[in-house]
Design a protein around this motif. Structure first.
Motif, mmCIF file in Angstrom:
data_model
loop_
_atom_site.group_PDB
_atom_site.id
_atom_site.type_symbol
_atom_site.label_atom_id
_atom_site.label_comp_id
_atom_site.label_asym_id
_atom_site.label_seq_id
_atom_site.Cartn_x
_atom_site.Cartn_y
_atom_site.Cartn_z
ATOM 1 N N ALA A 79 0.831 -1.207 0.000
ATOM 2 C CA ALA A 79 0.000 0.000 0.000
ATOM 3 C C ALA A 79 0.870 1.263 0.000
ATOM 4 N N ASP A 80 1.985 1.239 0.746
ATOM 5 C CA ASP A 80 2.898 2.388 0.771
ATOM 6 C C ASP A 80 3.542 2.604 -0.596
ATOM 7 N N THR A 81 3.984 1.495 -1.189
ATOM 8 C CA THR A 81 4.612 1.576 -2.505
ATOM 9 C C THR A 81 3.628 2.156 -3.519
ATOM 10 N N PHE A 82 2.398 1.684 -3.435
ATOM 11 C CA PHE A 82 1.351 2.151 -4.332
ATOM 12 C C PHE A 82 1.140 3.662 -4.184
ATOM 13 N N GLU A 83 1.091 4.109 -2.934
ATOM 14 C CA GLU A 83 0.854 5.525 -2.691
ATOM 15 C C GLU A 83 1.994 6.384 -3.250
ATOM 16 N N ALA A 84 3.219 5.916 -3.078
ATOM 17 C CA ALA A 84 4.373 6.667 -3.602
ATOM 18 C C ALA A 84 4.294 6.767 -5.124
ATOM 19 N N ALA A 85 3.911 5.671 -5.760
ATOM 20 C CA ALA A 85 3.789 5.672 -7.221
ATOM 21 C C ALA A 85 2.656 6.601 -7.659
ATOM 22 N N GLN A 86 1.568 6.573 -6.909
ATOM 23 C CA GLN A 86 0.411 7.419 -7.222
ATOM 24 C C GLN A 86 0.800 8.895 -7.247
ATOM 25 N N HIS A 87 1.615 9.294 -6.265
ATOM 26 C CA HIS A 87 1.963 10.706 -6.134
ATOM 27 C C HIS A 87 3.116 11.126 -7.046
ATOM 28 N N ALA A 88 3.880 10.144 -7.535
ATOM 29 C CA ALA A 88 5.131 10.473 -8.233
ATOM 30 C C ALA A 88 4.945 11.453 -9.381
ATOM 31 N N MET A 89 3.951 11.204 -10.217
ATOM 32 C CA MET A 89 3.824 12.022 -11.420
ATOM 33 C C MET A 89 3.256 13.407 -11.160
ATOM 34 N N THR A 90 2.560 13.577 -10.055
ATOM 35 C CA THR A 90 1.908 14.854 -9.811
ATOM 36 C C THR A 90 2.721 15.757 -8.896
ATOM 37 N N ASP A 91 3.604 15.148 -8.070
ATOM 38 C CA ASP A 91 4.416 15.946 -7.149
ATOM 39 C C ASP A 91 5.322 16.910 -7.904
ATOM 40 N N GLY A 92 5.438 18.098 -7.368
ATOM 41 C CA GLY A 92 6.418 19.041 -7.870
ATOM 42 C C GLY A 92 6.077 19.659 -9.214
ATOM 43 N N ARG A 93 4.890 19.350 -9.744
ATOM 44 C CA ARG A 93 4.487 19.954 -11.012
ATOM 45 C C ARG A 93 3.837 21.297 -10.693
ATOM 46 N N ALA A 94 4.364 22.350 -11.280
ATOM 47 C CA ALA A 94 3.805 23.677 -11.011
ATOM 48 C C ALA A 94 2.386 23.745 -11.546
ATOM 49 N N HIS A 95 1.459 24.124 -10.719
ATOM 50 C CA HIS A 95 0.090 24.247 -11.219
ATOM 51 C C HIS A 95 -0.762 25.119 -10.303
ATOM 52 N N HIS A 96 -1.869 25.576 -10.862
ATOM 53 C CA HIS A 96 -2.855 26.315 -10.078
ATOM 54 C C HIS A 96 -3.761 25.316 -9.361
ATOM 55 N N GLU A 97 -4.423 25.784 -8.341
ATOM 56 C CA GLU A 97 -5.336 24.940 -7.568
ATOM 57 C C GLU A 97 -6.641 24.730 -8.330
ATOM 58 N N ALA A 98 -7.224 23.556 -8.156
ATOM 59 C CA ALA A 98 -8.516 23.297 -8.784
ATOM 60 C C ALA A 98 -9.618 23.992 -7.983
ATOM 61 N N SER A 99 -10.711 24.337 -8.662
ATOM 62 C CA SER A 99 -11.839 24.981 -7.987
ATOM 63 C C SER A 99 -12.632 23.959 -7.174
ATOM 64 N N ASP A 100 -13.364 24.436 -6.178
ATOM 65 C CA ASP A 100 -14.207 23.545 -5.383
ATOM 66 C C ASP A 100 -15.281 22.882 -6.242
ATOM 67 N N ALA A 101 -15.845 23.658 -7.173
ATOM 68 C CA ALA A 101 -16.911 23.115 -8.027
ATOM 69 C C ALA A 101 -16.387 21.935 -8.840
ATOM 70 N N ALA A 102 -15.180 22.077 -9.383
ATOM 71 C CA ALA A 102 -14.608 20.998 -10.193
ATOM 72 C C ALA A 102 -14.298 19.775 -9.321
ATOM 73 N N ARG A 103 -13.779 20.015 -8.121
ATOM 74 C CA ARG A 103 -13.504 18.895 -7.209
ATOM 75 C C ARG A 103 -14.786 18.152 -6.841
ATOM 76 N N ARG A 104 -15.847 18.920 -6.631
ATOM 77 C CA ARG A 104 -17.122 18.277 -6.290
ATOM 78 C C ARG A 104 -17.608 17.389 -7.434
ATOM 79 N N ARG A 105 -17.412 17.894 -8.659
ATOM 80 C CA ARG A 105 -17.888 17.112 -9.798
ATOM 81 C C ARG A 105 -17.073 15.822 -9.947
ATOM 82 N N VAL A 106 -15.771 15.901 -9.724
ATOM 83 C CA VAL A 106 -14.925 14.702 -9.796
ATOM 84 C C VAL A 106 -15.302 13.728 -8.676
ATOM 85 N N ALA A 107 -15.559 14.262 -7.482
ATOM 86 C CA ALA A 107 -15.946 13.400 -6.356
ATOM 87 C C ALA A 107 -17.267 12.683 -6.664
ATOM 88 N N ALA A 108 -18.198 13.410 -7.284
ATOM 89 C CA ALA A 108 -19.483 12.803 -7.643
ATOM 90 C C ALA A 108 -19.273 11.703 -8.691
#
Lengths: 225, 225
Positions: A79-108
């Motif tokens: 599970a730890d290995t999986f989590e590290a792999a999950q985060h690898a590609m997104t860590d350290g990538r410069a980006h703006h924050e997602a909006s709450d509305a968009a997060r809600r839609r993804v969660a739905a």
């Protein structure tokens, strides 16, 4: 083997190998008398793994180092290995924050698929920012559009996990989990481009003359890219 | 509007805007008397588009410039715009060449799906290198694994193309085609991570206590990521 042989076996130039060694991505060889260092099969394997993460996966050196550390640590759970792999590609990538509305839609969307997720899953931010980007050019994705993506993601994820059970040992399964998570994005991106060409040919038939028939493509050796 | 207002409207810092202007990613504003420059709605739209390509899509400045050039050229056909978007993410990325065996397997996979493709489609190399990477760690993907990916790619590509027909003008459709091609990779990558968490929870149930039930996730506001 010497570094020149390691280069030949792994396909990486000697300067690249020295860079990997200096950055701690590949373990040191065994020092022999004189100025010579010996490398073995474990080095060949590791260099290939590092190339997959950096070149195909597009990971930064820092991200690759973190992922490799979880593979090297004996006491890490799957599970730890999986989590590290999950985060690898997104860590350290410069980006703006997602909006709450968009997060809600993804969660739905995740909820509708029945996925059990945790809020720290980097997929939420990654997917939500895409919805914001589409909204920024005035496109509000339809439910059908997002459902198609979610269903495709579900299908791929099941295939990814099924592949893990083919591996002979937990260590090999962990290795595949890391590499598969990282390079799987490139696999679907590549196949999506091929599928786009077909879908575009259907939608804009004027470009049809540039396209080979499907049957010849898989069979004629000299037609291959 | 002044540059400070453009910054507020687009969400990009003023220093970032000046960088985009200097790099030619955003068109110049209209010079007024004194030291003032005026920007309008077209600048707001363009800055949002550039951010989507660079931040979410991860394009280089050079790749973004090429993609934007095809959008700006009046005489480009939809097929030309599509091709530029297709190549944008793969151009200039340092990588090793894919093996012939891997390319043949991808070509067979595309043929089995009935996709009409051309050998210069960047998807061939992208997907084939993933097969080489998996082979390098000793994993030979099963047909079931690759078929799942191909079927998912087919489904996504159809949704992508269907979305284009929702747009009111060819210019808007071209814009969506470019942005959708680039950021769609991030959308499927994000959703794949969410789906992985579900699939992993099923395979390694010991991590289950960290997971919320699907129903609560979509409905409880404060649980949202």
């Amino acid at each position: 083997m010497r570094i020149s042989e390691l280069s030949r076996r792994s396909g990486a130039p000697v300067t690249t190998l020295k860079y990997y060694l200096r950055e701690g991505l590949v373990h040191e060889g065994e020092r022999r008398s004189g100025n010579q260092t010996d490398y073995d099969e474990s080095h060949v394997q590791r260099v290939r793994l590092v190339r997959a993460l950096l070149d195909t996966g597009g990971l930064s050196i820092a991200a690759a180092r973190r992922v490799l550390a979880t593979l090297d640590a004996d006491d890490r759970s799957m599970a730890d290995t999986f989590e590290a792999a999950q985060h690898a590609m997104t860590d350290g990538r410069a980006h703006h924050e997602a909006s709450d509305a968009a997060r809600r839609r993804v969660a739905a969307l995740a909820g509708a698929q029945g996925w059990r997720t945790t809020p720290d899953n980097p997929g939420f931010d990654l997917a939500a920012r895409v919805l914001d980007d589409l909204a920024a050019i005035g496109y509000e994705p339809s439910d059908a559009y997002l459902d198609a993506y979610a269903a495709a993601a579900d299908r791929i994820a099941r295939a990814d996990l099924a592949a893990l059970t083919d591996r002979e040992s937990p260590a090999l399964a962990a290795e595949l989990m890391v590499v598969g998570t990282v390079v799987g994005d490139a696999l679907i991106a590549g196949l999506r481009r091929l599928a786009h060409q077909e879908a575009t040919a259907e939608l804009f038939p004027t470009t049809g003359d540039a396209h080979a028939a499907p049957a010849t493509h898989a069979t004629q050796r000299k037609d291959l890219p």
